[in-house]
Scaffold this active site. Sequence first.
Site, short mmCIF file in Angstrom:
data_model
loop_
_atom_site.label_atom_id
_atom_site.label_comp_id
_atom_site.label_asym_id
_atom_site.label_seq_id
_atom_site.Cartn_x
_atom_site.Cartn_y
_atom_site.Cartn_z
N HIS A 1 0.82 -1.21 0.00
CA HIS A 1 0.00 0.00 0.00
C HIS A 1 0.86 1.26 0.00
CE1 HIS A 1 -3.13 -2.80 0.92
NE2 HIS A 1 -2.65 -3.07 2.12
N HIS B 1 -6.73 -4.59 -1.29
CA HIS B 1 -5.97 -5.84 -1.30
C HIS B 1 -6.34 -6.71 -2.48
CE1 HIS B 1 -6.19 -4.59 2.93
NE2 HIS B 1 -4.98 -5.08 3.02
#
Lengths: 327, 327, 207, 207
Positions: free
Chosen positions: B56, B215
Site C-alpha cells: 500500500h 488488497h
Amino acid sequence: MKKFINSVDGVLAESLDGLAAAHADLVTLGPERKFVRRRELNSRKVALVSGGGSGHEPLHAGFVGYGMLDAACPGQVFTSPTPDQIVEAAQAVSGDAGVLFIVKNYAGDRMNFEMAAEISEGRTATIVTDDDVAVENSTHSIGRRGVAGTLIVEKIVGAAAEKGADLQACVALGERVNARTRSMGVALTSCTVPAAGTPTFVLAEDEMEVGVGIHGEPGRRRVKLERADAIAFEMTTAIAGDLDARDGNEALLLVNGFGGTPAIELYLMYNAARRMLEKRGLRIARSLVGSYVTSLDMAGCSLTVSLLDTETRALWDHPVRTAALKW
Amino acid sequence: MKKFINSVDGVLAESLDGLAAAHADLVTLGPERKFVRRRELNSRKVALVSGGGSGHEPLHAGFVGYGMLDAACPGQVFTSPTPDQIVEAAQAVSGDAGVLFIVKNYAGDRMNFEMAAEISEGRTATIVTDDDVAVENSTHSIGRRGVAGTLIVEKIVGAAAEKGADLQACVALGERVNARTRSMGVALTSCTVPAAGTPTFVLAEDEMEVGVGIHGEPGRRRVKLERADAIAFEMTTAIAGDLDARDGNEALLLVNGFGGTPAIELYLMYNAARRMLEKRGLRIARSLVGSYVTSLDMAGCSLTVSLLDTETRALWDHPVRTAALKW
Amino acid sequence: MSLQPETFKSVVKLAAERVIASAPELTSLDQAIGDGDHGFNMKRGFEAVLGKLDAISEQPFDEALKTIGKTLVMTVGGASGPLYGSFFLAAGEALSHDKHLPEDIADVFGSGVNAVSARGRSHVGEKTMLDVLVPVLETLKNAAGHPDLIARVSTTAAEAVERTAPMRATKGRASFLGPRSVGHIDPGARSSCILVQAVCASLEGKQ
Amino acid sequence: MSLQPETFKSVVKLAAERVIASAPELTSLDQAIGDGDHGFNMKRGFEAVLGKLDAISEQPFDEALKTIGKTLVMTVGGASGPLYGSFFLAAGEALSHDKHLPEDIADVFGSGVNAVSARGRSHVGEKTMLDVLVPVLETLKNAAGHPDLIARVSTTAAEAVERTAPMRATKGRASFLGPRSVGHIDPGARSSCILVQAVCASLEGKQ
Ligand SMILES: Nc1ncnc2c1ncn2[C@@H]1O[C@H](COP(=O)(O)OP(=O)(O)O)[C@@H](O)[C@H]1O
Ligand SMILES: Nc1ncnc2c1ncn2[C@@H]1O[C@H](COP(=O)(O)OP(=O)(O)O)[C@@H](O)[C@H]1O
Ligand SMILES: [Mg+2]
Ligand SMILES: [Mg+2]
Ligand SMILES: [Mg+2]
Ligand SMILES: [Mg+2]
C-alpha cells in the site's frame, strides 16, 4: 483503453481544472487554460516558464510555485504547446528580470519555444535539457531527449532565481546542471494515448523496452524482462559511463516512475541503483523517488543521476512549494 | 507478472532498504526490518504506531516523521504484521505518554495489534479505522474496511500528538475523524501479488470492479467501464449518503490512486468529484490528490471525504515532514 | 489566367478535408517511429482552418496564407505546428512581395520550403516532411509551364514519400530511434504528400 | 499407551509438509474471496516450524505446542497467524494443566478451538476455520475411545470444509464480499482440514 476519462477531447481541460482547483492556494489557470501560473508573483525575480506536451504529470504544472517554476504551458497529450501559450504565460509572469524558458530537447518543444521567444517582448533566454543517455549524442542529429533530469534543472534554477540570480546566471547554472545530469528509462508496458485509444507499442508478457523516452517512443532495444538488479546495472552503467564523475563525487539520484509503477517497486529500484552507483565511487547525497515525469499510464521507470556541488546541493535543499514537490 | 523485482522473497526487504536509504534524514529501520521509525524521537509525546500488510506504499512507512507516525510495521505483502514487530516498534518509539496504535479494520490487523497490545508494557490505546462505504456496515460482521481515510486519521492525530495531546485525547480525536470520514474505490485492473505471480482477479477490457478494497479483494459488483463522471457520481453518492454532512460543511477531499493510475487521471477524477460534492452543499476546503494508499500496481482510485471543523482543519494544516507528505 | 478566390477556397477545403480524413493513418505512422500524435495534430489544425474558411477565402491570397499559417501555429503544436505554420507564413509573405499565383508557384512554394528548413534546422535526407516538400519544389521548378505539371507534382509527392522508408532519421522524434527508424515512412512526409496531392486533385477538378 | 516423542515429531513434520505443499491451493482459494496470501502465510509459518523441528521435539509436549504457537504468531501474520498461533498456545497451555495425550485430546483440542473463537470473536457458521475445527472437536468428543476415531475425524474435516462453500462469510476478509462470498470454500477451513487430516494420516502410519 482503461482510463478515468469522460471524453478524449476533454481529458486535458478537465485534468487541468482539477489541478488548479486542488492547488488553488498555489496556482491559477491562465485564460483558455493556456498556462498554469503561480498565484503569488514576484516581479523582481527572473521568471521561469516551462512547458511541453501533457501526459507527463506532475511535470510541469505540478512544479509551479515558490522555488521552482513561475508558469507552465501544457500542450495536448505528448504535443508541444503552441507559441501563443508560451508568449502569454511569459507575459503573465515576467517582471523586470526577464524570462527563462526551460525546454526539453524535442524538435516540437524547441521550435514552439523559439517562435515564442521571437515574438515575446522583453528579455528572454532559453535552457534546453537533454539528459537521456539512451539516445546517441550526435551533432548530425537533434541530439538527446530531455527527460526526468528536467525536474532537477527546474528545481535548482528555480531556487537560484528565487534567491535573486539574474537571467544570465540562471542560464549558466541551468546549463551546468544539465551538463552534469544523465537519465535512462525502461518500459515494462506501453502507454496509451487517450486519443489513440490503443497502446503505442505492444510488449509481450516477458519483454521490456530498454532506453525509452517519455512519449511511448520505442527505445534502444526490446529484450527479455530481466531482474531489477540487471536492469539497474544496465541503466547505471550507461549513465555513469557518460557522466564525468570522479570518485567521491556527490550525486542526486532520482528514481522516477512512468505512471503505472507503484512506489514499492521504485524504492526497490532505488535500492539497487544506489548500491551500484556507490560501488562506482559516487556518494548519493540527495534522493528523490516517485512518479514525477510520467508517460501517461506506462509501467516503467527511469534513473537520473545529477552531480552536485556545494552550491547546487544548497539550491536543491532550498524550500520549494509546488503541487508535486514541497519542502 | 511485470515488476521491478529480483525475487519474490526479496521484494519487501529491498524496497524497505530503499525507502530507508532514500529518506535517511527522516527515518531509520528497526532490527530485522521489523519496523520503520522516525530518526528523531520525542519521548514526551504520545507515540503513534501503525502498520499493516505491505503493498500500500507509501502507507504507512511513508507517513513516518514529524507530525504524523512515530513508527510503522510493514507486514508481508497484503499480510498484517506480526505482534513482535508491533511490540518492538512500540518499545522503540514510546516515551512516557503511551502508545497509540492506528489499525485498519481487518481481522488480521486487529488480532495482531491486539496481541501486541496484550504483550506491550506501558500504556497503549488503539484506534480502528473503517471508512470504506463499499462494505455493508453490520454488527453481525467485522464491519467496514479501513482504507485511504486512514491517512487522514494518521495526519490529524499525528499533528495533535505533536502538539502535546495526551493518549486519551488522541483516541477521542482519531475516533471523531474516523467517524466523519468515508471512502470508496473502483478498480480498472487487478493488482498482482508478487508471490502469486498472476492477477488476483481478471477484468475484461470493458469492465471495472466497483467498491474494491486495497488488497485486490473483489468489490461490490462488476460492471461495464463507465465515464469518469458516472464513476465519480456513484462514489460521491455512496459516500455522501453515508456521511452525516450538512449544507455548508467543510470537507477534505482525497483522490487516491491505487498504484497504476497516473496523476492526469486522478486530477480529472478530482475535478468531477469536487463538482458533485459541491453540488451537494459541501465546501471542499482541503484537497489531496495522489497515490498514497495503493494496491500494488492496480489501476484504479478511491475517493475519500472527511468532514472538517476548525480544529481538525488546523491539525491537517499543521506541518508534516515524512517521505510521502510534507508541508 | 490568375487564381480565382473560389478555386483557392476549394483547394484549401479539400486539402484540409483530406488531411483530417487521414488522421488515423498519420497517427499510426507516428506510433511506429514517433509518439502517435501527428494525425490528431494535423486534424486539430486543419479543423481550425476549416472553421475559418469563409473568412480566409475573403482575404487576399497572401493574407489568407498567413492566416492559415498562424492558425496552424496556434493550434497544432508539436513539431508539425511550427513547421507547417512557418511554411504558410513564409509563402504568404512571399506572395506579399510582388509574386503572383499561379505563375510564381515555385517561388512561393520555395519560400515555404526554406522556412521549414530554417525553422527545423533540417535538410533533405533527414527523413522529414522536407523529403517530400523539396522534391515537389524541384518538380515545380523543372516542369514549370508543362501541361502535365499537376500530375507530375502529384507523382513526385507519392514517390518521395516512399523514399523516406529506407532513410535513417536525424531530425524530429524519430531520430531518437537511430537505426530503428529505418523501414518506416515518415508521418510528416506523408502528411505533406496528402496536402500536395489534395491541392493537385482539387486543381484538376477530380475530388 | 502414551504419545511418544518420535510420533509427535512425525505428526508435526507431516502436518507442516502437507500444508506447505498445499500453498498454491490455499492461495487460489484465498484469491477468490480474500487477498490471495493464505498459502504463503501458512507456508512461511510452517517452514519456520520445520526449521525448529528438532528443538521442538526435544521439548515436553506442552512446551512444544507453545513453541509452535509462538512461531506461527511471529511468522505468519495476517488473520491466520494469531488464530493458529492462539490455537497452539492454548493447546499447550491446556497440556500444562494436568492433561495428557492422547487421552485428553478432546480437551486439549477444545482449548485451542476456544482460543481461536475468542481471538477471532467468531463462531461456527461464519465461514472460517472454525467451521472445520468445531466439527472436528465434536467428533473428538463424541467418538472418543472409538476404534475408528482417527478415520472419523478425518472424514469430519473433509465434510466440514465442503460445507463452508454455501455459507456467507461474516468474519475475516471474505465478509467484505457479502453475498459474493457464497459458493467458495473458505481457505482457512481448508488449511485446518489439511492439518487435521495430516495428523490423522501420520497417526495411522499412512503417510
Ligand atoms: N526538424 C525538422 N525538420 C523538418 N521536419 C520535421 C522536423 N522535426 C519533425 N519534423 C516533421 O514533423 C513530423 C512529426 O510531427 P508531429 O508528430 O506532429 O510532431 P511531434 O514530433 O512533435 O510529435 C515528422 O514526421 C517530421 O516529418
Ligand atoms: N475472525 C476470524 N475467526 C476465525 N477465523 C478467521 C477469522 N478471520 C479470518 N479467519 C480465517 O483466516 C483465513 C484467512 O487467513 P489469511 O489469508 O492467512 O489471512 P488474511 O485474511 O489476513 O489475509 C480465513 O479463510 C478464515 O478461515
Ligand atoms: Mg508529439
Ligand atoms: Mg492477508
Ligand atoms: Mg508526433
Ligand atoms: Mg488472505
